[in-house]
Design an enzyme around this catalytic site. Sequence first.
Site, PDB file in Angstrom:
ATOM      1  CG  ASP A  99      -0.352  -0.222   2.755  1.00  0.00           C
ATOM      2  OD1 ASP A  99       1.075  -0.707   2.335  1.00  0.00           O
ATOM      3  OD2 ASP A  99      -0.964  -1.016   3.140  1.00  0.00           O
ATOM      4  CD  GLU A 114      -8.639   1.021   7.914  1.00  0.00           C
ATOM      5  OE1 GLU A 114      -8.704   0.428   8.890  1.00  0.00           O
ATOM      6  OE2 GLU A 114      -8.019   2.524   8.419  1.00  0.00           O
ATOM      7  CG  HIS A 154      -6.215  -1.744   8.722  1.00  0.00           C
ATOM      8  ND1 HIS A 154      -5.789  -1.217   9.704  1.00  0.00           N
ATOM      9  CD2 HIS A 154      -4.591  -1.907   8.702  1.00  0.00           C
ATOM     10  CE1 HIS A 154      -4.865  -0.151  10.381  1.00  0.00           C
ATOM     11  NE2 HIS A 154      -3.943  -0.308   9.226  1.00  0.00           N
ATOM     12  CG  ASN A 213      -8.978  -1.127  12.551  1.00  0.00           C
ATOM     13  OD1 ASN A 213      -7.791  -1.314  11.871  1.00  0.00           O
ATOM     14  ND2 ASN A 213      -9.566  -0.363  11.433  1.00  0.00           N
TER      15      ASN A 213
END
Length: 233
Positions: free
Chosen positions: A62, A135, A130, A128
């Site tokens: 990313d 997400e 990810h 979380n």
Amino acid sequence: MQVKIVENKSEAEELVLNIFKETLTKDNPVFGLATGSTPVGLYQKMKDSDLDFSNATSINLDEYVGLTKENDQSYHFFMNHNLFNDCKFKQNYLPDGSATDLFKECARYDQIIADNPIDVQILGIGENAHIGFNEPGTSFESTTHIVDLQQSTIEANSRFFDSIDDVPKQAVSMGISSIMSAKKIVLLAFGEKKAKAIFDTVKGEITEDVPASILQKHDDVLILIDKEAGKLL
Ligand code: GLP
């Protein structure tokens, strides 16, 4: 899914280095690499090792939208600084977050992944759960796409920026299905902050609300964690 609790980060890094050594014996090895603080020790060990990556290709997960490759907060800069300046590959690919046409950039990146199937993908994990910048709520079918970062991710990553206002709000990320296409996946997680994400990933329901939970469906996943990250298992 194989889960291994290691004594410390260094033990995990050595295990990954051994996997890399084996991967390097293949023709045209392709390594999927990650950013974040988690893999930094691994990258140091790669630089210190006598492994030769000059015939290998790397594909990163990313990049932030809007940051040029020269920006010292970009993942391009991070990878150059932490690895590529001292550990030469045949080719390094990262998404271009400063591309004027981001949709075209996502398509270009998908083609790169299709042309260079990833042999081993390194992953960190967000609090979380990810992976990459996928997400909670991201489709398991997703390929490279533009992501709106969650506030919690912006806050978690703000430690690398002068101010939280400087953290980009979007990123270009390999999708979940791109990550799942890797032949082997190694996820690293250290510290108590990752314990809930690891529990949900390993023991929880497979749901798009927990992006990393899809890894339960991959047939060659190694999860390397320390005791703190594994404390809820
Ligand atoms: C970012 C990256 C992820 C990484 C995560 C965790 O969001 N896009 O690839 O796994 O941070 O970072 P850290 O390793 O610093 O905890």
